[in-house]
Design an enzyme around this catalytic site. Structure first.
Site, short mmCIF file in Angstrom:
data_model
loop_
_atom_site.label_atom_id
_atom_site.label_comp_id
_atom_site.label_asym_id
_atom_site.label_seq_id
_atom_site.Cartn_x
_atom_site.Cartn_y
_atom_site.Cartn_z
N ILE A 1 33.98 -12.54 -1.51
CA ILE A 1 34.04 -13.46 -0.37
C ILE A 1 35.08 -13.00 0.63
O ILE A 1 34.86 -13.02 1.85
CB ILE A 1 34.32 -14.89 -0.85
CG1 ILE A 1 33.10 -15.43 -1.61
CG2 ILE A 1 34.66 -15.80 0.32
CD1 ILE A 1 33.29 -16.80 -2.23
N HIS B 1 34.31 -29.60 1.39
CA HIS B 1 33.88 -28.59 0.41
C HIS B 1 32.41 -28.24 0.62
O HIS B 1 31.56 -28.41 -0.26
CB HIS B 1 34.11 -29.09 -1.02
CG HIS B 1 34.20 -27.97 -2.02
ND1 HIS B 1 34.91 -28.07 -3.20
CD2 HIS B 1 33.69 -26.71 -2.02
CE1 HIS B 1 34.81 -26.94 -3.88
NE2 HIS B 1 34.06 -26.09 -3.17
#
Length: 329
Positions: free
Chosen positions: A159, A286
């Site tokens: 990521i 989130h």
């Protein structure tokens, strides 16, 4: 729970539990019995016969680990998240040799997109513009750009690398990289986690994308935040526990730092929590992973892992093994 005498052997435990209906995943290998379970109260089959368990997505840690004590023949626990902190505590109780695999690659693009969106929105004052729109306030002024800024990525895995891919076109001045261990990449050096304290004063933007482990819990505490330069932006797309919330609140209240957070500690963030109303903070609930890109990539991952499992080949993205101290990924 099945008794010791009736519990299937590892060879007999060939059922697969999927949080996606199996008829929606093309190319699954023949042989295993496939069962759909997305966290419902009742199990779809005898857990003792499950050899490959795919953890339900976004159902919380209690649901994730609930069937594991009864999965006496399980050999693979596969998450659909990059982080495995919601399942890792259960690994020591699994049959020896059972592997825990993460979803490396599934969320890279979506999470990196959000990291850039939060960074740009915070720097350019988008939340202020949205709040001013109902009253028709025309909030002109000079605001920070991402161009010519130095960005520190703490947690340079898949990521983190995807974040850098998206930073390059924005003409940043420099990207600094930190991972658990130092290494060299085609783009430049990756510094060890211990070097973070020396790099923080150089960064205008600090992006956290590290897994939550014993080593990283509370990493962004008072000392970490205190070493960030005045006016710097902290972006957290990792886990809420990587940041000391009280220490961050103290810095936000002074106005010295800004923050853009996709994850918080606690989570979900209670409505009365002071972080909601702290100055200079942008919070998203989130949502780094759950986008339209998730399901097709998750299906490809599951198909590839199950083909390897059925053929007796080593699996990809193993991060822990029951009965072993070795951790990778």
């Amino acid at each position: 729970m099945a008794s010791e005498s009736s519990a299937p052997t590892a060879r007999q435990a060939t059922d697969v539990w999927l949080p996606v209906p199996p008829d929606q995943i093309d190319g699954l290998p023949e042989g295993p019995g496939y069962h759909f379970w997305d966290g419902a109260e009742e199990f779809p089959a005898d857990p003792a016969r499950c050899g490959f368990y795919v953890v339900p997505y976004m159902k919380g840690p209690e649901v994730a680990v609930r069937p594991l004590p009864e999965m006496t023949g399980v050999r693979v626990v596969q998450t659909l998240t990059a982080g495995t902190d919601h399942v890792a505590p259960a690994v020591p109780g699994l049959p020896a040799g059972t592997v825990l695999c993460n979803a490396r690659g599934v969320h890279d693009a979506s999470t990196a997109e959000l990291a850039l969106a939060l960074t740009l929105a915070s720097l350019r004052g988008i939340p202020e513009f949205v709040r001013a729109q109902p009253s028709g306030d025309w909030l002109q002024g000079i605001r920070p750009a991402l161009a010519d800024r130095t960005v520190l990525i703490v947690g340079y895995g898949a990521i983190g690398a995807a974040v850098e891919d998206r930073l390059v076109p924005f003409e940043v001045a420099e990207v600094l990289r930190v991972a658990r261990t130092a290494r060299t990449t085609a783009r430049g050096p990756v510094h060890a986690l211990a070097d973070t304290v020396e790099l923080l004063p150089r960064a205008d933007v600090v992006i956290l994308s590290t897994p939550l482990t014993d080593e990283t819990r509370g990493l962004a505490g008072a000392d970490f935040l205190g070493r960030m330069r005045d006016g710097a932006l902290l972006v957290n797309i990792a886990r809420g526990g990587v940041v000391d919330t009280a220490a961050l609140l103290a810095e936000l209240e002074t106005g010295r730092l800004r923050a853009a957070l996709d994850v918080t500690d606690p989570e979900p963030l209670p409505p009365e929590h002071p972080l909601w109303r702290a100055p200079g903070v942008l919070i998203s609930p989130h949502v780094g992973g759950p986008t339209s890109a998730f399901l097709p990539r998750a299906k490809r991952l599951l198909r590839a892992q199950l083909v390897r499992w059925a053929a007796g080949e080593p699996l990809n993205h193993v991060v822990a093994t029951a009965g072993s101290r070795a951790v990778s990924g």
